[in-house]
Design an enzyme around this catalytic site. Structure first.
Site, PDB file in Angstrom:
ATOM      1  N   PRO A  93      30.847  36.956  13.325  1.00  0.00           N
ATOM      2  CA  PRO A  93      30.917  38.356  12.882  1.00  0.00           C
ATOM      3  C   PRO A  93      32.355  38.823  12.632  1.00  0.00           C
ATOM      4  CG  PRO A  93      29.763  38.161  14.996  1.00  0.00           C
ATOM      5  CD  PRO A  93      30.323  36.820  14.680  1.00  0.00           C
ATOM      6  N   GLY A 118      28.102  28.373  16.142  1.00  0.00           N
ATOM      7  CA  GLY A 118      28.232  28.607  17.577  1.00  0.00           C
ATOM      8  C   GLY A 118      26.982  29.225  18.163  1.00  0.00           C
ATOM      9  N   GLU A 121      28.000  33.220  24.084  1.00  0.00           N
ATOM     10  CA  GLU A 121      28.876  34.375  23.837  1.00  0.00           C
ATOM     11  C   GLU A 121      29.900  34.082  22.745  1.00  0.00           C
ATOM     12  OE1 GLU A 121      28.171  37.400  25.244  1.00  0.00           O
ATOM     13  OE2 GLU A 121      26.480  36.121  25.792  1.00  0.00           O
ATOM     14  N   ILE A 138      28.023  36.938   7.725  1.00  0.00           N
ATOM     15  CA  ILE A 138      27.022  37.314   6.718  1.00  0.00           C
ATOM     16  C   ILE A 138      26.656  38.784   6.830  1.00  0.00           C
ATOM     17  CG2 ILE A 138      26.103  34.973   6.494  1.00  0.00           C
ATOM     18  CD1 ILE A 138      23.550  36.150   7.987  1.00  0.00           C
ATOM     19  N   ASP A 140      27.347  42.803   9.277  1.00  0.00           N
ATOM     20  CA  ASP A 140      27.745  43.462  10.522  1.00  0.00           C
ATOM     21  C   ASP A 140      26.559  43.729  11.426  1.00  0.00           C
ATOM     22  OD1 ASP A 140      30.363  43.406   9.676  1.00  0.00           O
ATOM     23  OD2 ASP A 140      30.273  45.394   8.764  1.00  0.00           O
ATOM     24  N   TYR A 141      26.056  42.670  12.021  1.00  0.00           N
ATOM     25  CA  TYR A 141      25.018  42.749  13.035  1.00  0.00           C
ATOM     26  C   TYR A 141      25.195  41.508  13.873  1.00  0.00           C
ATOM     27  CZ  TYR A 141      23.392  40.333   8.913  1.00  0.00           C
ATOM     28  OH  TYR A 141      23.349  39.547   7.797  1.00  0.00           O
ATOM     29  N   LEU A 143      23.866  38.212  15.747  1.00  0.00           N
ATOM     30  CA  LEU A 143      22.825  37.194  15.847  1.00  0.00           C
ATOM     31  C   LEU A 143      23.078  36.370  17.105  1.00  0.00           C
ATOM     32  CD1 LEU A 143      22.999  36.172  12.096  1.00  0.00           C
ATOM     33  CD2 LEU A 143      21.218  37.539  13.183  1.00  0.00           C
ATOM     34  N   ARG A 159      23.077  27.359  -5.181  1.00  0.00           N
ATOM     35  CA  ARG A 159      22.802  27.984  -6.475  1.00  0.00           C
ATOM     36  C   ARG A 159      23.992  27.922  -7.421  1.00  0.00           C
ATOM     37  NH1 ARG A 159      18.300  31.089  -6.651  1.00  0.00           N
ATOM     38  NH2 ARG A 159      19.215  32.411  -8.251  1.00  0.00           N
ATOM     39  N   ASP A 174      25.477  34.586 -15.700  1.00  0.00           N
ATOM     40  CA  ASP A 174      26.912  34.439 -15.798  1.00  0.00           C
ATOM     41  C   ASP A 174      27.510  35.358 -16.825  1.00  0.00           C
ATOM     42  OD1 ASP A 174      27.103  32.560 -13.922  1.00  0.00           O
ATOM     43  OD2 ASP A 174      28.457  31.309 -15.098  1.00  0.00           O
TER      44      ASP A 174
HETATM   45  N1  4HQ Z   1      27.127  35.362  15.203  1.00  0.00           N
HETATM   46  N2  4HQ Z   1      27.638  36.314  10.619  1.00  0.00           N
HETATM   47  C1  4HQ Z   1      27.531  33.097  16.167  1.00  0.00           C
HETATM   48  C2  4HQ Z   1      26.838  36.240  14.163  1.00  0.00           C
HETATM   49  C3  4HQ Z   1      27.255  35.991  12.758  1.00  0.00           C
HETATM   50  C4  4HQ Z   1      27.181  36.922  11.709  1.00  0.00           C
HETATM   51  C5  4HQ Z   1      26.970  35.876  16.554  1.00  0.00           C
HETATM   52  C6  4HQ Z   1      27.732  34.048  15.031  1.00  0.00           C
HETATM   53  C7  4HQ Z   1      26.872  34.842  17.620  1.00  0.00           C
HETATM   54  C8  4HQ Z   1      27.601  32.771  18.558  1.00  0.00           C
HETATM   55  N3  4HQ Z   1      27.761  34.882  12.238  1.00  0.00           N
HETATM   56  N4  4HQ Z   1      27.750  33.725  17.449  1.00  0.00           N
HETATM   57  N5  4HQ Z   1      26.750  38.176  11.759  1.00  0.00           N
HETATM   58  O1  4HQ Z   1      26.257  37.271  14.413  1.00  0.00           O
HETATM   59  O2  4HQ Z   1      27.991  35.073  10.950  1.00  0.00           O
END
Ligand code: 4HQ
Length: 255
Positions: A93, A118, A121, A138, A140-141, A143, A159, A174
């Site tokens: 993130p 990863g 934490e 990818i 602002d949240y 995962l 793609r 394009d």
């Molecule tokens: N992560 N965009 C991997 C994400 C994330 C995101 C959180 C990455 C947890 C261990 N990665 N760590 N949004 O949320 O790429």
């Protein structure tokens, strides 16, 4: 393009890499993706990849030595056969936000990638300094792991590989509508609960259909994602069309 993925959940990638456009591209050899289990690079009996955080607190941290060893090993394997140094990307993130321009730039500038996924934490900060060239997010949240972001990146990159998406479509996207939203799509039936398909799409007049799609793409972008228009390279015709949409809109406001 050749991609190496490092993860403690390699099985997550199996159906993804076998299915649909990505599956076909991999099968046809247009696009090479190899998934490595991070635990293969551990040296202890328990094959552990995490440890308690210095300073205490909740959750576990992924250990630096195993990551450094794994990234260097798969990078060297790529380097031997390929063009030298692969580009090493950590999904996080904290990274630069992935968008169409970033996908295109990655595909154009790097033939070989290593993606670090990863868990827990996060990863020991020193991994970034030692074996990561770029961090990509990818969105602002938060995962639970970098695997889904890696799949998002792989699918978007695939793609950009010549031959993966049908030629007609990619050439089209394009030259005309890059940076804009797509136009609306319709298929049968021609009427549904009183909603009709725009007449022009049934007309058989391909030039008129193309003009309608151009305008509809512009309108959709203007209505739903006006921020995209700031960065878009528009033709003179598209600028005129945009002005028309805006004055139509002002007319409605006054009415
Ligand atoms: N992560 N965009 C991997 C994400 C994330 C995101 C959180 C990455 C947890 C261990 N990665 N760590 N949004 O949320 O790429």
């Amino acid at each position: 393009m050749r991609i190496q993925i490092l993860t403690i959940f390699p099985e997550l990638f199996e159906p993804f890499l076998r299915t649909s456009l990505v599956g076909r591209a991999v099968e046809d050899g247009l696009f090479e993706v190899t998934v490595h289990d991070l635990r293969e690079f551990t040296e202890d009996r328990h094959r552990s990849v995490d440890d308690e955080p210095y300073g205490g607190g909740g959750g576990m941290v992924m250990s630096a030595p195993v990551w450094v060893k794994a990234v260097r090993a798969v990078s060297a394997a790529l380097g031997e056969e390929g063009e030298g140094k692969p580009w090493r990307v950590l999904l996080s993130p904290q990274g630069r936000r992935l968008d169409d321009a970033a996908v295109r730039a990655l595909a154009a500038e790097h033939d070989e990638l290593v993606l670090l996924c990863g868990r827990y934490e996060g990863i020991d900060e020193r991994v970034r300094e030692l074996v990561v060239d770029e961090e990509i997010s990818i969105g602002d949240y938060v995962l639970s792991g970098g695997e889904l972001p890696a799949m998002v990146l792989v699918e978007a990159l695939s793609r950009q590989v010549p031959g993966v998406v049908g030629l007609a479509k990619s050439v089209h996207e394009d030259s005309f509508r890059r940076g804009l939203l797509d136009h609306p799509h319709y298929t049968r039936p021609a009427e549904l609960e009183g909603l009709e398909v725009p007449d022009v799409l049934l007309s058989g007049d391909h030039a008129a259909i193309e003009r309608w799609r151009e305008r509809a793409a512009l309108r959709a972008t203007w209505e739903k994602r006006p921020d995209l228009l700031d960065g878009a390279e528009l033709t003179d015709e598209q600028r005129r069309e945009l002005d028309r949409l805006r004055s139509e809109h002002e007319q409605h406001e006054e009415d």
